[in-house]
Design an enzyme around this catalytic site. Sequence first.
Site, mmCIF file in Angstrom:
data_model
loop_
_atom_site.group_PDB
_atom_site.id
_atom_site.type_symbol
_atom_site.label_atom_id
_atom_site.label_comp_id
_atom_site.label_asym_id
_atom_site.label_seq_id
_atom_site.Cartn_x
_atom_site.Cartn_y
_atom_site.Cartn_z
ATOM 1 N N SER A 222 -58.747 61.350 46.781
ATOM 2 C CA SER A 222 -59.484 60.276 47.445
ATOM 3 C C SER A 222 -60.971 60.596 47.411
ATOM 4 C CB SER A 222 -58.994 60.105 48.886
ATOM 5 O OG SER A 222 -59.024 61.335 49.578
ATOM 6 N N GLY A 224 -63.572 58.540 48.882
ATOM 7 C CA GLY A 224 -64.370 57.755 49.817
ATOM 8 C C GLY A 224 -64.798 56.417 49.255
ATOM 9 N N ALA A 225 -66.096 56.176 49.292
ATOM 10 C CA ALA A 225 -66.640 54.903 48.822
ATOM 11 C C ALA A 225 -66.457 54.700 47.326
ATOM 12 C CB ALA A 225 -68.126 54.818 49.181
ATOM 13 N N GLY A 227 -63.597 55.143 45.818
ATOM 14 C CA GLY A 227 -62.193 54.824 45.555
ATOM 15 C C GLY A 227 -61.314 56.044 45.449
ATOM 16 N N GLY A 253 -57.027 58.770 54.559
ATOM 17 C CA GLY A 253 -56.212 59.535 53.619
ATOM 18 C C GLY A 253 -54.772 59.655 54.074
ATOM 19 N N ASP A 254 -54.575 59.755 55.383
ATOM 20 C CA ASP A 254 -53.213 59.830 55.922
ATOM 21 C C ASP A 254 -52.444 58.542 55.638
ATOM 22 O OD1 ASP A 254 -54.057 62.269 56.971
ATOM 23 O OD2 ASP A 254 -54.700 61.333 58.844
#
Length: 310
Positions: A222, A224-225, A227, A253-254
């Site tokens: 992952s 963040g911004a 993708g 993320g979970d």
Amino acid sequence: MIITVTLNPAIDKTSTVDKLKMGSINRTSNVVYDPGGKGINVSKTILTLGGNSVATGFTGGYFGMMLERDLVDHGIAVNFVHIDHEIRTNTKIVDSEGNITEFNEPGFTVTEFEKERLINKLANLASKDAIFVLSGSLPVGIEKSIYADLTALLRGKGAKVYADFEGEALKYALEAECVPNLLKPNRTEILKYYGKDDATEAELIDMGKQIIAKGVEIVIISCGANGALFFHNDKVYKSPALDVEVRSTVGAGDSMMAVFAYYGERGYSFEDAMKMSMAVSAGSITTEGTRPASAEVVAELLKDVTFEEI
């Protein structure tokens, strides 16, 4: 059956400020209390997807009772090992631009006896039909190799293991003979594992492929911004982040882990899980605290999810 394992649970207190001012008084608003810890966040998201899970791990004290009561009240089955210490309380401050500052307590101390009780409990829950989600930080008294040891134990009984942890715990897990079926590091965690401060997308892709080569079936990085990158067998996919109003990134993320566990239990395709994980993760960012988005919000976001094979 999906079993989420949270070794270091918490009560998450999330507050909103206009702008965080260090060394000064900050007036907070919209204070939200949630049962927290990465595995618990996964259980909460699975519930909103229409599935069931068993939340286990360690818990104790007044806040531990509050955490369990909240989960049970919302329809999540619990099967924790109770210890004689209070669980931690984590404070998260979100400003008007969506930036989050976290103050996470170290957690309680676990004895060897309590650890063995948990190991025995997980061994009894393990079967070829079970998916275990191992994620989050470790309490004091637990060795950094615990996740690697649990992975070997659970996979040895035929269960699948989906993992999300960092630092030394990640190092032990990836250098063990028996690795998790699925691993979801974020960009910062994978860079730290490889001893880098920064990396291009091409370098991140190479890192993901190296982890696949170790025997991990699915890797999700992952970003963040930017993708997320998805790895499955010899294929790599890229999915851009959705444009949503950011209230809290905690638990995003979970949410991705929850989708893959839920879809994996039901035999959905990798592509369907990948697409849904982006929608559910984006939806979680629009909520306060660590609360999952509603099914209606996720359904709308799902329409905008795109991905390409690289």
